[in-house]
Design a protein around this motif. Structure first.
Motif, mmCIF file in Angstrom:
data_model
loop_
_atom_site.group_PDB
_atom_site.id
_atom_site.type_symbol
_atom_site.label_atom_id
_atom_site.label_comp_id
_atom_site.label_asym_id
_atom_site.label_seq_id
_atom_site.Cartn_x
_atom_site.Cartn_y
_atom_site.Cartn_z
ATOM 1 N N TYR A 1 31.549 51.878 27.587
ATOM 2 C CA TYR A 1 31.607 50.472 27.167
ATOM 3 C C TYR A 1 31.629 49.536 28.375
ATOM 4 C CZ TYR A 1 31.895 51.306 22.179
ATOM 5 O OH TYR A 1 31.582 51.640 20.878
ATOM 6 N N ARG B 1 27.964 49.358 29.566
ATOM 7 C CA ARG B 1 27.113 48.593 28.645
ATOM 8 C C ARG B 1 27.452 47.108 28.668
ATOM 9 N NH1 ARG B 1 24.641 51.699 24.607
ATOM 10 N NH2 ARG B 1 23.739 49.701 23.922
ATOM 11 N N LEU B 2 28.715 46.762 28.856
ATOM 12 C CA LEU B 2 29.076 45.346 28.989
ATOM 13 C C LEU B 2 28.552 44.772 30.306
ATOM 14 C CD1 LEU B 2 32.700 45.369 27.545
ATOM 15 C CD2 LEU B 2 30.735 44.157 26.589
ATOM 16 N N ALA C 1 25.193 43.677 29.953
ATOM 17 C CA ALA C 1 25.112 42.376 29.274
ATOM 18 C C ALA C 1 25.518 41.220 30.186
ATOM 19 C CB ALA C 1 25.996 42.384 28.029
ATOM 20 N N TYR D 1 28.441 41.181 32.447
ATOM 21 C CA TYR D 1 29.850 41.060 32.812
ATOM 22 C C TYR D 1 30.214 42.008 33.954
ATOM 23 C CZ TYR D 1 30.033 38.573 28.403
ATOM 24 O OH TYR D 1 29.782 37.674 27.403
ATOM 25 N N THR E 1 32.925 44.500 35.006
ATOM 26 C CA THR E 1 33.919 45.226 34.214
ATOM 27 C C THR E 1 34.683 46.209 35.075
ATOM 28 O OG1 THR E 1 32.302 46.928 33.580
ATOM 29 C CG2 THR E 1 32.543 45.027 32.107
ATOM 30 N N LEU F 1 28.898 47.030 20.504
ATOM 31 C CA LEU F 1 28.602 46.261 21.715
ATOM 32 C C LEU F 1 27.928 44.936 21.392
ATOM 33 C CD1 LEU F 1 27.614 49.191 24.006
ATOM 34 C CD2 LEU F 1 29.208 47.376 24.645
ATOM 35 N N SER F 2 27.042 44.936 20.418
ATOM 36 C CA SER F 2 26.394 43.681 20.019
ATOM 37 C C SER F 2 27.440 42.662 19.581
ATOM 38 C CB SER F 2 25.406 43.953 18.883
ATOM 39 O OG SER F 2 24.803 42.752 18.447
ATOM 40 N N VAL G 1 29.601 41.589 22.741
ATOM 41 C CA VAL G 1 28.884 40.645 23.614
ATOM 42 C C VAL G 1 28.872 39.256 22.996
ATOM 43 C CG1 VAL G 1 26.621 40.066 24.571
ATOM 44 C CG2 VAL G 1 27.483 42.413 24.744
ATOM 45 N N GLN G 2 28.607 39.201 21.707
ATOM 46 C CA GLN G 2 28.635 37.909 21.008
ATOM 47 C C GLN G 2 30.016 37.264 21.117
ATOM 48 O OE1 GLN G 2 28.247 38.256 16.754
ATOM 49 N NE2 GLN G 2 27.723 36.111 16.462
ATOM 50 N N TYR H 1 32.432 37.813 23.437
ATOM 51 C CA TYR H 1 32.764 37.386 24.805
ATOM 52 C C TYR H 1 31.902 36.186 25.222
ATOM 53 C CZ TYR H 1 35.578 41.627 25.331
ATOM 54 O OH TYR H 1 36.522 42.618 25.185
ATOM 55 N N GLN H 2 30.655 36.135 24.801
ATOM 56 C CA GLN H 2 29.817 34.991 25.137
ATOM 57 C C GLN H 2 30.375 33.708 24.528
ATOM 58 O OE1 GLN H 2 25.926 36.206 23.722
ATOM 59 N NE2 GLN H 2 25.326 37.018 25.722
#
Length: 353
Positions: free
Chosen positions: A100, A103-104, A107, A109, A111, A342-343, A346-347, A349-350
């Motif tokens: 994770y 993958r973040l 996107a 970030y 991490t 994850l989708s 991401v939404q 955290y954005q």
């Protein structure tokens, strides 16, 4: 105080374990130089891509081993949001926490995933202490480190806790307001389960188990052998006979498909003195940050997420996101569920970082 004989015995045992662990680690490194065991893991750092940097830092005198992931085209002159990722009970940074985190980073970030003190590649003796206060401090320590990392905007810091790390992330966020967005995946309330048993199956033996933990503490303090609870290995037959999805699939994940020599289900019996009197669900009204909790619809642990979520009465824009068809362990690795989680992350955290 431990006598000299006991200390010598512990050292001999430690050296033997280190030698065996080193042999196993060499085999893991043949597959991945960073010893990452998840699918699609970084095998080398390349310019213009997501990179990984193993780091070490001190937390209350204990050396912590962590991995920092940076996004593609990372530039220290810019200001990136960051996410702290807390691993499951028995897990380490090279497994689902690393997946994770990577993958973040893909996107955008920065991490960090760290091994808890007394566990994995981090320092601390005796090994495999698993106390809530320590695990919560681990999360704060990751925040300390990544907030000072070049290129990170310390005012845009999120946290993701997986399984037991989820319960500890909730507790850390109750007081640590550096975390501006709080998320959990397959949250596991370690205190409730160690006290009541999984799915409240051991309520009748609480006092008996507290006595065992007390006796273990007394033995340790007198310099005796450290008593461990949990499982250090498991046979295929034992896995097949395990009735609950969590433990059957967990054994398969940790001891077969995603095995790593630093990962173990062992914890000191004396840790139960702290675990059994702790509960992730208390103080949930203190969380006033945005909150996202993710769980599988078929997870036999989902009841813990449900119990905690309803108590987060002051969380901003809180949301419970259910992965249809997923069990607890499947959210760690199964591509379709990881992608969906994850989708949503991401939404989240954005929107909030």
């Amino acid at each position: 105080m431990k006598n000299k004989t006991t200390i010598a015995a512990l050292l001999i045992s430690s050296f033997a374990a280190t030698e065996l662990n080193g042999q196993t680690m060499a085999k893991v490194q043949e597959k991945n130089p960073f010893t990452l065991v998840y699918a699609g893991a970084i095998s080398k750092n390349e310019k213009g891509k997501v990179n990984i940097y193993p780091v070490k830092y001190k937390l209350n005198g204990i050396e912590i081993a962590a991995n920092v992931y940076t996004p593609a085209g990372f530039n220290t002159s810019k200001h990136y949001a960051a996410v702290v990722v807390a691993h499951p009970n028995g897990g380490i940074k090279e497994q689902t926490a690393g997946l994770y985190a990577q993958r973040l980073a893909e996107a955008g970030y920065v991490t960090i995933a760290a091994d808890a003190a007394y566990q994995g590649a981090s320092g601390g003796l005796p090994r495999h202490i698993d106390k809530p206060a320590s695990r919560i401090e681990d999360i704060r320590g990751m925040a300390d480190y990544i907030s000072q990392y070049a290129g990170v905007d310390a005012n845009r810091l999120g946290v993701l806790g997986i399984c037991g790390g989820g319960g500890y992330a909730l507790k850390a966020s109750q007081s640590d307001k550096r975390f501006k967005a709080v998320a959990t995946l397959s949250m596991f309330n370690s205190g409730e389960v160690r006290r009541n048993g999984f799915q409240n199956s051991q309520i009748a033996t609480i006092q008996e188990r507290l006595k065992q933990a007390s006796d273990a503490r007394a033995q340790e303090s007198a310099g005796g052998k450290i008593i461990y609870a949990g499982v250090s290995s498991v046979s295929d037959e034992e896995i097949a006979k395990t009735k609950t999805d969590l433990y059957r699939e967990g054994f398969e994940y940790y001891y077969r498909t995603h095995a790593h020599p630093n990962s173990t289900f062992l914890y000191t019996m004396s840790s139960l003195l702290d675990l059994m009197t702790w509960d992730a669900s208390t103080g949930m009204d203190l969380i006033n940050q945005p909150l996202l909790m993710i769980a599988g619809s078929k997870a036999d642990t989902k009841y813990m997420t449900d119990e905690v979520f309803v108590k987060a009465t002051n969380a901003k824009n809180k949301e419970l996101f259910v992965l249809d068809g997923a069990t607890h362990i499947q959210t760690y690795w199964k591509p379709e569920y990881v992608s969906l989680a994850l989708s949503k992350l991401v939404q989240f955290y954005q929107t909030n970082l």
